[in-house]
Design a protein around this motif. Sequence first.
Motif, PDB file in Angstrom:
ATOM      1  N   VAL A 186      37.493  47.041  32.063  1.00  0.00           N
ATOM      2  CA  VAL A 186      37.271  48.402  31.589  1.00  0.00           C
ATOM      3  C   VAL A 186      38.016  49.343  32.528  1.00  0.00           C
ATOM      4  O   VAL A 186      37.998  49.151  33.748  1.00  0.00           O
ATOM      5  CB  VAL A 186      35.763  48.750  31.582  1.00  0.00           C
ATOM      6  N   ASP A 187      38.660  50.364  31.981  1.00  0.00           N
ATOM      7  CA  ASP A 187      39.406  51.317  32.799  1.00  0.00           C
ATOM      8  C   ASP A 187      38.447  52.353  33.383  1.00  0.00           C
ATOM      9  O   ASP A 187      38.012  53.277  32.699  1.00  0.00           O
ATOM     10  CB  ASP A 187      40.482  52.001  31.963  1.00  0.00           C
ATOM     11  N   LEU A 188      38.122  52.184  34.666  1.00  0.00           N
ATOM     12  CA  LEU A 188      37.238  53.122  35.360  1.00  0.00           C
ATOM     13  C   LEU A 188      37.901  53.625  36.641  1.00  0.00           C
ATOM     14  O   LEU A 188      37.227  53.962  37.610  1.00  0.00           O
ATOM     15  CB  LEU A 188      35.903  52.457  35.692  1.00  0.00           C
ATOM     16  N   ALA A 189      39.229  53.673  36.632  1.00  0.00           N
ATOM     17  CA  ALA A 189      39.968  54.039  37.842  1.00  0.00           C
ATOM     18  C   ALA A 189      39.591  55.426  38.351  1.00  0.00           C
ATOM     19  O   ALA A 189      39.627  55.683  39.556  1.00  0.00           O
ATOM     20  CB  ALA A 189      41.470  53.972  37.569  1.00  0.00           C
ATOM     21  N   SER A 190      39.228  56.325  37.438  1.00  0.00           N
ATOM     22  CA  SER A 190      38.881  57.687  37.858  1.00  0.00           C
ATOM     23  C   SER A 190      37.379  57.902  37.971  1.00  0.00           C
ATOM     24  O   SER A 190      36.921  59.031  38.159  1.00  0.00           O
ATOM     25  CB  SER A 190      39.466  58.700  36.869  1.00  0.00           C
ATOM     26  N   GLN A 199      31.215  48.196  38.557  1.00  0.00           N
ATOM     27  CA  GLN A 199      32.274  47.421  37.917  1.00  0.00           C
ATOM     28  C   GLN A 199      32.645  46.210  38.757  1.00  0.00           C
ATOM     29  O   GLN A 199      32.799  45.098  38.228  1.00  0.00           O
ATOM     30  CB  GLN A 199      33.503  48.298  37.691  1.00  0.00           C
ATOM     31  N   PHE A 200      32.789  46.408  40.055  1.00  0.00           N
ATOM     32  CA  PHE A 200      33.113  45.285  40.930  1.00  0.00           C
ATOM     33  C   PHE A 200      32.042  44.195  40.850  1.00  0.00           C
ATOM     34  O   PHE A 200      32.350  43.007  40.704  1.00  0.00           O
ATOM     35  CB  PHE A 200      33.256  45.776  42.376  1.00  0.00           C
ATOM     36  N   LEU A 201      30.775  44.595  40.913  1.00  0.00           N
ATOM     37  CA  LEU A 201      29.696  43.610  40.921  1.00  0.00           C
ATOM     38  C   LEU A 201      29.603  42.852  39.607  1.00  0.00           C
ATOM     39  O   LEU A 201      29.391  41.635  39.593  1.00  0.00           O
ATOM     40  CB  LEU A 201      28.365  44.302  41.223  1.00  0.00           C
ATOM     41  N   VAL A 202      29.778  43.555  38.484  1.00  0.00           N
ATOM     42  CA  VAL A 202      29.648  42.920  37.170  1.00  0.00           C
ATOM     43  C   VAL A 202      30.877  42.102  36.813  1.00  0.00           C
ATOM     44  O   VAL A 202      30.770  40.939  36.393  1.00  0.00           O
ATOM     45  CB  VAL A 202      29.381  43.977  36.078  1.00  0.00           C
ATOM     46  N   GLU A 203      32.062  42.687  36.960  1.00  0.00           N
ATOM     47  CA  GLU A 203      33.286  42.010  36.552  1.00  0.00           C
ATOM     48  C   GLU A 203      33.739  40.974  37.575  1.00  0.00           C
ATOM     49  O   GLU A 203      34.448  40.029  37.225  1.00  0.00           O
ATOM     50  CB  GLU A 203      34.403  43.029  36.332  1.00  0.00           C
ATOM     51  N   GLY A 204      33.362  41.157  38.842  1.00  0.00           N
ATOM     52  CA  GLY A 204      33.786  40.264  39.904  1.00  0.00           C
ATOM     53  C   GLY A 204      32.754  39.205  40.230  1.00  0.00           C
ATOM     54  O   GLY A 204      32.534  38.280  39.437  1.00  0.00           O
TER      55      GLY A 204
END
Length: 305
Positions: A186-190, A199-204
């Motif tokens: 998911v694009d959450l760069a901003s 995002q890190f915890l879920v996707e990683g």
Amino acid sequence: MALRWTRILGAGAAVVAVGVAAAWFLTKPAPLPEDSWAGLGEPDLARGETLFWVGGCAGCHAAKGATGDAVKVMSGGLPLTSPFGTFHVPNISSDPNAGIGAWTLAEFGNAMLRGVGKGGEHLYPSFPYTSYARMSPEDVNNLFGYMKTLPASSNVAPPHELGFPYNIRATLGGWKFLFFNSEPWVDLASADEKLQRGQFLVEGPGHCGECHTPRNALGGLEAGQWLAGGPNPEGEGRIPNITPGSRSVGSWSEGDLVNYFQTGFTPDYDSVGGSMVEVQKNLSHLSQGDLEAIAAYLKAVPERQ
């Protein structure tokens, strides 16, 4: 005429040889450069323990039915059934012979981030390196440092039970070429720090998508259906949709999600079940802040019906 055919066959053989060489080059095991593991310093064991719990290490690598301190004995042996055969989870305890006690940081790191085993072989993606690849070398150093503090086990897990062609590890190079990358889902760069942490915890390390995202016929995750649920990879029932579009979880608040992670109870006072039992036990070890970050991320991902 004979000379002409000899030349044609020779040219064809050369083309095939070039194609095979190119395919091998593109799909061979690709460990990270050695300097990736240099200068990382002493591991942060507290951060390593957090990664241990969110990564679900105990859920797969502890003995079946283990409780209390025994869940930290990474003896392996658990069978994981799949459409491709049965995988047996390896011993990753600190035992130098049966486990990974004799592994170097680089060997451990390449397994985690690149799916490359101690002997330089491709690892099967039943080990979720496809998600762990979003971790950094610093994360790996912290996790490895913590795991070296855990008890050793001399248990030797049985070999995988896979039929042809899935028992040929070289084919995994092609699978990685098609499906393995470390890009965000998911694009959450901003986004703010909280969402990026979630995002890190879920996707990683949390590798939630490995179960909650449907797969295609070759076992690759369907990118357009991120966290939309799908058939249980172990064959029984379905793994639920956990996006905001879900008919069940979608209506939960961030607070409901955090409470579920901590206690195992849903907003309707039902309790966690199935394979999620072990996941919830692991998540209950995380800090309030990390659980809130996970909940915030799950409410921010695109809706899927």
